[in-house]
Enzyme design. Structure first.
Site, PDB file in Angstrom:
ATOM      1  CG  ASP A  98     -13.335  -7.942   1.970  1.00  0.00           C
ATOM      2  OD1 ASP A  98     -13.087  -7.195   2.573  1.00  0.00           O
ATOM      3  OD2 ASP A  98     -13.851  -7.921   0.661  1.00  0.00           O
TER       4      ASP A  98
ATOM      5  CG  ASP B 243      -0.931 -20.714   0.904  1.00  0.00           C
ATOM      6  OD1 ASP B 243      -0.433 -20.470   2.132  1.00  0.00           O
ATOM      7  OD2 ASP B 243      -0.173 -21.378   0.031  1.00  0.00           O
TER       8      ASP B 243
ATOM      9  CE  LYS C 299       2.953 -18.610  -0.303  1.00  0.00           C
ATOM     10  NZ  LYS C 299       2.122 -19.815  -0.197  1.00  0.00           N
TER      11      LYS C 299
ATOM     12  CE1 TYR D 248      -3.297  -2.815   0.667  1.00  0.00           C
ATOM     13  CE2 TYR D 248      -4.743  -0.791   0.584  1.00  0.00           C
ATOM     14  CZ  TYR D 248      -4.586  -2.167   0.453  1.00  0.00           C
ATOM     15  OH  TYR D 248      -5.591  -3.096   0.452  1.00  0.00           O
TER      16      TYR D 248
ATOM     17  CG  ASP E 247      -7.778  -5.282   1.454  1.00  0.00           C
ATOM     18  OD1 ASP E 247      -8.970  -4.825   2.130  1.00  0.00           O
ATOM     19  OD2 ASP E 247      -7.501  -5.420   0.168  1.00  0.00           O
TER      20      ASP E 247
HETATM   21  C1  IPM Z   1     -10.471  -1.725   3.256  1.00  0.00           C
HETATM   22  C2  IPM Z   1     -10.604  -1.104   1.662  1.00  0.00           C
HETATM   23  C3  IPM Z   1      -9.562  -0.150   1.322  1.00  0.00           C
HETATM   24  C4  IPM Z   1      -8.172  -1.118   1.474  1.00  0.00           C
HETATM   25  C5  IPM Z   1      -9.737   0.372   0.064  1.00  0.00           C
HETATM   26  C6  IPM Z   1     -11.152   1.215  -0.267  1.00  0.00           C
HETATM   27  C7  IPM Z   1      -8.505   1.285  -0.337  1.00  0.00           C
HETATM   28  O1  IPM Z   1     -10.819  -2.265   0.917  1.00  0.00           O
HETATM   29  O2  IPM Z   1     -10.346  -0.768   4.191  1.00  0.00           O
HETATM   30  O3  IPM Z   1     -10.350  -2.899   3.503  1.00  0.00           O
HETATM   31  O4  IPM Z   1      -7.847  -1.715   0.349  1.00  0.00           O
HETATM   32  O5  IPM Z   1      -7.468  -0.938   2.464  1.00  0.00           O
HETATM   33 MN    MN Z   2     -10.959  -4.098   1.972  1.00  0.00          MN
END
Ligand code: IPM
Ligand code: MN
Length: 335
Positions: free
Chosen positions: A233, A205, A173, A127, A229
């Site tokens: 999710d 993984d 990793k 990032y 990240d």
């Molecule tokens: C998150 C989002 C952000 C990230 C995006 C919007 C830049 O996906 O907060 O997880 O990748 O960190």
């Molecule tokens: Mn995200």
């Protein structure tokens, strides 16, 4: 913390304003006037109007506030447009992204009950936005991992493991990314052992696989930026919806709270966005500001609302954003 904390509120784009409105109503319910809110703009609409995704004086206001409550922003793909959230994380040095995930009384893809928290390094990794074209058709992205960056985020994971009487799983990793992941892993182990805490490790993984198969095996997961990240999710998916995933971006001086989900333009304005991720993020903010009782009350109200089956369509329900928010508010009024 002073008597009346100041919070900068950035609703953003898409469903951001809808879910932040719900979170602000909940904050007002538990704290009344005991909170000074200052609303600021950022994101796609601002970009269209002014050619910037966030203004300098907004960053300054965030720096001066006790906390920031952030909705979601759509980032234009234009190379000039920086993601406001990535910028804020860097400017405020919010080096740890704390993303709890637990089983709520709502439909989930796996049955297991779990309660885990992902601690994601938040200012380094891929990032740092350092990309270049070596020559035509060949591009590079730099991944920065520093010993100090890994150490300080590991301390946050340790604080949580201590609180929860748990263990830190370092996710990396290092079998392939020997230098960067190796540095992350070694700095993390050193920090965790210095605190006398238990740790284990998992390749990223394998961690993804195991999260789906045995989410109850995890407690605190500590990982680098992009891995965190992606895994957060995944963990949101295990909860049944991204609409239940809150987060805290914290540093030594500042903190910003935001739902893990994005601006979801496809459902914006329809009144069906799940407000609970934003409401739970507001609860995390109250914790940070020292209002622990109020934070617990919000979590209980959310739990009761879900148990009552008042759920938005992302969780298979038929309730609107307004109905879910009202249900949480009325649970809070009941006490
Ligand atoms: C998150 C989002 C952000 C990230 C995006 C919007 C830049 O996906 O907060 O997880 O990748 O960190
Ligand atoms: Mn995200």
């Amino acid at each position: 913390m002073n008597a009346s904390p100041t919070v900068v509120v950035i609703p953003g784009d898409g469903i951001g304003p809808e879910v932040i409105d719900a979170a602000v109503r909940v904050l007002r319910e538990v704290l009344g006037g005991e909170l000074e809110l200052e609303e600021r703009r950022a994101g796609y609409r601002l970009w269209k109007e002014k050619g910037v995704t966030i203004e300098e004086d907004t960053i300054e206001a965030c720096r001066e506030a006790d906390a920031v409550l952030f909705g979601a922003c759509t980032t234009p793909e234009d190379p000039e447009a920086e993601s406001p959230i990535v910028r804020l994380r860097r400017e405020l040095d919010l080096y740890a992204n704390v993303r709890p995930a637990r089983s709520w009384p709502a439909p989930r893809p796996v049955e297991a009950e779990f309660d885990l928290v992902i601690v994601r390094e938040n200012t380094e990794g891929l990032y740092v936005g350092c990309e270049c074209e070596v020559h035509d058709g060949v591009t590079l992205a730099l991944r920065k991992i520093s010993r100090e960056g890994a150490r300080r985020v590991a301390e946050v994971a340790c604080d949580l493991a201590e609180e929860r009487d748990g263990r830190v799983t370092i996710v990396h990793k290092a079998n392939v990314l020997k230098l960067t992941c190796g540095t992350f892993k070694r700095a993390a182990i050193e920090a965790i052992e210095a605190r006398g805490l238990e740790w284990d490790e998992e390749y990223v993984d394998a961690a993804a696989y195991r999260l789906v198969r045995e989410p109850d095996r995890f407690d605190v997961l500590l990982t680098s930026n992009l891995f965190g990240d992606i895994l957060s999710d995944l963990a949101a998916g295990l909860m049944g919806s991204l609409g239940l995933a809150p987060s805290a971006n914290v540093g030594d001086e500042h903190a910003l709270f935001e739902p893990v989900h994005g601006s979801a333009p496809d459902i914006a304005g329809k009144g069906i966005a799940n407000p609970l991720a934003a409401i739970l993020s507001a609860a995390m903010m109250l914790d940070w500001l020292g209002y622990e009782e109020e934070a617990r009350a919000i979590e209980r109200a959310v739990e009761a609302t879900l148990r009552d089956g008042v759920r938005t369509p992302d969780l298979g329900g038929r309730a609107s954003t307004e109905e879910v928010t009202e249900a949480v508010l009325s649970r809070l009024r009941e006490g």
